[in-house]
Design an enzyme around this catalytic site. Structure first.
Site, PDB file in Angstrom:
ATOM      1  N   PRO A 283       0.843  -1.212   0.000  1.00  0.00           N
ATOM      2  CA  PRO A 283       0.000   0.000   0.000  1.00  0.00           C
ATOM      3  C   PRO A 283       0.868   1.248   0.000  1.00  0.00           C
ATOM      4  CG  PRO A 283       0.017  -1.017   2.169  1.00  0.00           C
ATOM      5  CD  PRO A 283       0.765  -1.949   1.275  1.00  0.00           C
ATOM      6  N   ASP A 462       5.914   2.110   1.978  1.00  0.00           N
ATOM      7  CA  ASP A 462       4.987   1.005   2.234  1.00  0.00           C
ATOM      8  C   ASP A 462       4.324   1.250   3.584  1.00  0.00           C
ATOM      9  OD1 ASP A 462       3.710  -1.391   2.762  1.00  0.00           O
ATOM     10  OD2 ASP A 462       5.371  -2.663   2.088  1.00  0.00           O
ATOM     11  N   HIS A 463       3.020   1.485   3.560  1.00  0.00           N
ATOM     12  CA  HIS A 463       2.319   1.845   4.788  1.00  0.00           C
ATOM     13  C   HIS A 463       2.152   0.668   5.735  1.00  0.00           C
ATOM     14  CE1 HIS A 463       0.491   4.748   7.233  1.00  0.00           C
ATOM     15  NE2 HIS A 463      -0.332   5.318   6.376  1.00  0.00           N
ATOM     16  N   ARG A 464       2.454  -0.545   5.294  1.00  0.00           N
ATOM     17  CA  ARG A 464       2.462  -1.682   6.209  1.00  0.00           C
ATOM     18  C   ARG A 464       3.665  -1.604   7.148  1.00  0.00           C
ATOM     19  NH1 ARG A 464       2.754  -6.586   2.152  1.00  0.00           N
ATOM     20  NH2 ARG A 464       4.407  -5.186   1.415  1.00  0.00           N
ATOM     21  N   ILE A 466       5.880   1.486   7.352  1.00  0.00           N
ATOM     22  CA  ILE A 466       6.200   2.842   7.797  1.00  0.00           C
ATOM     23  C   ILE A 466       4.917   3.608   8.037  1.00  0.00           C
ATOM     24  CG2 ILE A 466       7.399   4.974   7.168  1.00  0.00           C
ATOM     25  CD1 ILE A 466       9.070   3.160   5.222  1.00  0.00           C
TER      26      ILE A 466
END
Length: 491
Positions: A283, A462-464, A466
């Site tokens: 994401p 990557d929002h998973r 960071i």
């Protein structure tokens, strides 16, 4: 697939060379071009074909000595690993070594002795602790093989028909009376051992332009290093304008058609698959920051006069790379990767060393060569590494080893006059920074309007892995270091 075959009958045993796995479990490669033709005489370790894998262009050396009997793949063809691509007539009158000396086998066997006896693939560590290579490898303690050949005494040249292939780890035997240059075939590749060839590729040195210092005409490591030291500064660097389209190889047909197709192969095919996988797996979040980099540009001008930057002047990309490495110390999660668990929970693997990838546009597509341990380098070392990386990439000589292991990537879209973009994260990483063009722009300084050097940064992460706070802090740290380079003392 068509083939080209010799019209003469073979005088000895026909050896078949199959497309090897050039590294990292690749399944196929494209034939770029042959360096030999049917009927040509070839020697062990002579480069015979250039291929393009999903990673880079690779030169393949020949594991046999003899004459080319048949070319089984045409330029432009995509060939699966293990498919025969050439046959060599190893007649006794061609100066061949027996197959037992260099690990070659006949018609359908493994491509080297390591694979034949230990089951190892090229590049893997074999049962006897050595690395299986394409040619010149014999497992230690092998029974039934001849002992290593001693160098011929002074005044006695070894017969060509009995000379075994030299191991990769040592240079080929030195003849007492080398042939004059005019006696060599015009198509023969420069003489050099595989480690020296790799060094030349890493430094972007064309071996054809290197004058050997040894009496036998073999190019040494010192010859390559001297050529690298004497090489003039490349005409185009990572922060200069790219070559105009007319100067690059064109794939456009000249038949007057209004449309045409481009085959998606090699590097372009691998890049497409990687970008799709990344875009639909991680994401993405992209944040933007506009920075007054006037102090950075002023620092750059001062540093250009210093002796340590004489060979590689500091560029905005080098200064940004240094800022990235410093900022990563305060936000280590930026240098990590998300790993989906198989038997257990998912994990975030945080890496302590920053292996910095630099996106580079080449004639064959986008590649991302890596500067290893960039966080341990000073600015001068980073500038030199970037200059060498760029020259090697533009020459199409980036090795497979230079394209793996990156932990963070910078893409310098500013060289194309672009302000910013939304970069896609490279698979195996968690963030990528886009560096935009540096332009004169109105900026408020101490309440007054002034013309300043302004640049836009874009960070995708990557929002998973960071969170927004971590990504924002990392981007803000980079911007602060570019706006006030003196802050580096506080990091």
């Amino acid at each position: 697939m068509t083939s080209t075959e010799s019209t003469t009958r073979p005088t000895g045993r026909l050896e078949t060379f199959r497309m090897p796995d050039a590294g990292e479990g690749l399944t196929e490669a494209d034939i770029i071009g042959w360096r030999v033709a049917v009927g040509d005489t070839v020697t062990v370790n002579q480069v015979i074909v250039e291929i393009e894998t999903a990673k880079a262009a690779v030169e393949l050396p020949c594991p046999y000595a003899g004459r080319v009997h048949q070319l089984l793949a045409e330029p432009g063809a995509t060939v699966e690993v293990g498919t025969p691509i050439i046959t060599i007539d190893t007649g006794t009158d061609t100066g061949t070594a027996p197959a037992g000396d260099h690990g070659a086998v006949v018609e359908g066997g493994p491509v080297n002795g390591a694979a034949a006896e230990t089951g190892s693939k090229i590049g893997e560590v074999t049962a006897d602790g050595r690395i299986a290579t394409l040619v010149g490898y014999v497992p230690a303690g092998r029974s039934g093989g001849r002992r290593a050949r001693r160098a011929a005494p002074t005044g006695a040249a070894a017969p060509a028909s009995r000379a075994p292939a030299a191991p990769v780890s040592s240079p080929p035997p030195v003849p007492a009376e080398p042939e004059p240059p005019a006696a060599h075939a015009t198509h023969a590749a420069p003489l050099a051992t595989p480690p020296v060839r790799k060094l030349a590729k890493d430094l972007g040195i064309d071996l054809h332009a290197v004058a050997p210092s040894r009496a036998d005409g073999v190019i040494s490591r010192e010859d390559v290093e001297h050529a690298a030291a004497a090489r003039t500064r490349p005409a185009a660097g990572p922060d200069r304008e790219p070559a105009p389209p007319a100067a690059r190889a064109s794939t456009r047909p000249d038949d007057g058609s209004r449309e045409y197709r481009i085959a998606v192969t090699g590097v372009r095919k691998a890049t497409a698959a990687a970008m799709v996988a990344s875009a639909f797996t991680a994401p993405h979040v992209t944040e933007f920051l506009t920075v007054d980099v006037t102090p950075m540009m002023q620092l750059r001008e001062r540093l250009r006069t210093r002796r340590e930057f004489a060979d590689a002047p500091p560029t905005p990309l080098a200064l940004t790379a240094r800022a990235v490495c410093l900022a990563a110390r305060r936000t280590p999660e930026i240098n990590s990767v998300y790993e989906a668990g198989t038997d257990g929970p998912d994990q975030i693997l945080v890496k302590r060393d920053v292996h910095l990838g630099i996106a580079a546009a080449t004639d064959r597509g986008l590649i991302v060569p890596v500067i290893r341990d960039a966080d341990a380098m000073g600015l001068a070392d980073l500038a030199r590494a970037l200059q060498e990386l760029t020259a090697t990439a533009r020459a199409g000589r980036t090795s497979l080893a230079q394209l793996t292991g990156g932990t963070f990537t910078i893409t310098n879209v500013g060289v194309f006059g672009v302000d910013t973009g939304t970069p896609i994260i490279n698979p195996g990483q968690s963030a990528i920074l886009a560096l935009g063009a540096i332009r004169d722009a109105p900026w408020v300084v101490d309440g007054e309007l002034a013309v300043r050097k302004v640049c836009q940064l874009a960070l995708s992460f990557d929002h998973r892995v960071i969170d927004g706070q971590q990504g924002s802090q990392f981007l803000a740290d980079i911007g602060a270091l570019l706006a006030d380079p003196g802050l580096a003392l506080a990091f």
